[in-house]
Design a protein around this motif. Structure first.
Motif, PDB file in Angstrom:
ATOM      1  N   LYS A   2       0.887  -1.134  -0.163  1.00 16.19           N
ATOM      2  CA  LYS A   2       0.037  -0.384  -0.132  1.00 16.19           C
ATOM      3  C   LYS A   2       0.904   1.042   0.179  1.00 16.19           C
ATOM      4  O   LYS A   2       2.139   1.427   0.472  1.00 16.19           O
ATOM      5  CB  LYS A   2      -1.052  -0.015   1.347  1.00 16.19           C
ATOM      6  N   TYR A   3       0.553   2.100  -1.128  1.00 13.73           N
ATOM      7  CA  TYR A   3       1.251   3.598  -0.828  1.00 13.73           C
ATOM      8  C   TYR A   3       0.673   4.488   0.079  1.00 13.73           C
ATOM      9  O   TYR A   3      -0.757   4.726   0.218  1.00 13.73           O
ATOM     10  CB  TYR A   3       1.097   3.778  -2.422  1.00 13.73           C
ATOM     11  N   THR A   4       0.941   5.559   0.885  1.00 15.92           N
ATOM     12  CA  THR A   4       0.335   6.274   1.345  1.00 15.92           C
ATOM     13  C   THR A   4      -0.156   7.635   0.774  1.00 15.92           C
ATOM     14  O   THR A   4       1.686   8.091   0.069  1.00 15.92           O
ATOM     15  CB  THR A   4       0.789   6.595   2.670  1.00 15.92           C
ATOM     16  N   VAL A   5      -0.984   7.966   0.432  1.00 16.23           N
ATOM     17  CA  VAL A   5      -0.947   9.440  -0.473  1.00 16.23           C
ATOM     18  C   VAL A   5      -1.895  10.012   0.743  1.00 16.23           C
ATOM     19  O   VAL A   5      -2.490  10.573   1.606  1.00 16.23           O
ATOM     20  CB  VAL A   5      -2.352   8.899  -1.819  1.00 16.23           C
ATOM     21  N   THR A   6      -1.210  11.587   0.403  1.00 17.67           N
ATOM     22  CA  THR A   6      -1.127  12.978   1.455  1.00 17.67           C
ATOM     23  C   THR A   6      -1.029  13.690   0.694  1.00 17.67           C
ATOM     24  O   THR A   6      -1.028  14.308  -0.629  1.00 17.67           O
ATOM     25  CB  THR A   6      -0.043  12.931   2.199  1.00 17.67           C
ATOM     26  N   GLN A  15      -4.951  12.175   4.472  1.00 17.94           N
ATOM     27  CA  GLN A  15      -3.868  11.055   4.023  1.00 17.94           C
ATOM     28  C   GLN A  15      -4.456   9.122   4.405  1.00 17.94           C
ATOM     29  O   GLN A  15      -5.412   9.391   4.865  1.00 17.94           O
ATOM     30  CB  GLN A  15      -2.624  10.963   5.534  1.00 17.94           C
ATOM     31  N   VAL A  16      -4.328   9.512   3.248  1.00 13.83           N
ATOM     32  CA  VAL A  16      -4.799   8.102   2.705  1.00 13.83           C
ATOM     33  C   VAL A  16      -4.404   6.438   2.080  1.00 13.83           C
ATOM     34  O   VAL A  16      -2.979   7.341   1.961  1.00 13.83           O
ATOM     35  CB  VAL A  16      -6.296   7.869   1.613  1.00 13.83           C
ATOM     36  N   LEU A  17      -4.471   4.824   2.695  1.00 11.31           N
ATOM     37  CA  LEU A  17      -3.506   4.364   1.441  1.00 11.31           C
ATOM     38  C   LEU A  17      -5.075   3.845   1.104  1.00 11.31           C
ATOM     39  O   LEU A  17      -5.466   3.793   0.521  1.00 11.31           O
ATOM     40  CB  LEU A  17      -3.645   3.428   3.075  1.00 11.31           C
ATOM     41  N   ARG A  18      -3.390   3.648   0.040  1.00  8.38           N
ATOM     42  CA  ARG A  18      -4.081   2.648  -1.656  1.00  8.38           C
ATOM     43  C   ARG A  18      -3.097   1.912  -1.947  1.00  8.38           C
ATOM     44  O   ARG A  18      -2.146   1.857  -1.947  1.00  8.38           O
ATOM     45  CB  ARG A  18      -4.049   4.525  -2.633  1.00  8.38           C
ATOM     46  N   ARG A  61       7.652   5.080  -5.987  1.00  4.69           N
ATOM     47  CA  ARG A  61       6.711   6.135  -5.757  1.00  4.69           C
ATOM     48  C   ARG A  61       7.230   7.353  -6.119  1.00  4.69           C
ATOM     49  O   ARG A  61       6.335   7.930  -7.002  1.00  4.69           O
ATOM     50  CB  ARG A  61       7.707   6.793  -4.129  1.00  4.69           C
TER      51      ARG A  61
END
Length: 68
Positions: A2-6, A15-18, A61
């Motif tokens: 999962k990648y953290t998107v801010t 901040q969400v995880l995708r 990333r």
């Protein structure tokens, strides 16, 4: 993985995880809705193991950041 998107909008920071497939679906929807507009590519979906994993993840990333 999962990648953290801010980000930030009118309500403040978030901040969400995708997952990879969510970026893939988003890109496909953007291409359908705005044909002819430039939509950056997302990195290829491939699993890399071994001593170069950190370098691979950093490149991935950066490509996701460019896409967003």
């Amino acid at each position: 993985m999962k990648y953290t998107v801010t980000g930030r909008d009118k309500e403040g920071e978030f901040q969400v995880l995708r997952r990879f497939n969510e970026f893939d679906v988003l890109r496909k929807v953007l291409l359908e809705r705005w044909p002819g507009c430039y939509i950056p590519c997302i990195p290829e979906k491939k699993i890399t193991l071994g001593k170069h994993k950190g370098q691979f993840l950093e490149i991935r990333r950066a490509l996701f950041e460019r896409f967003i």
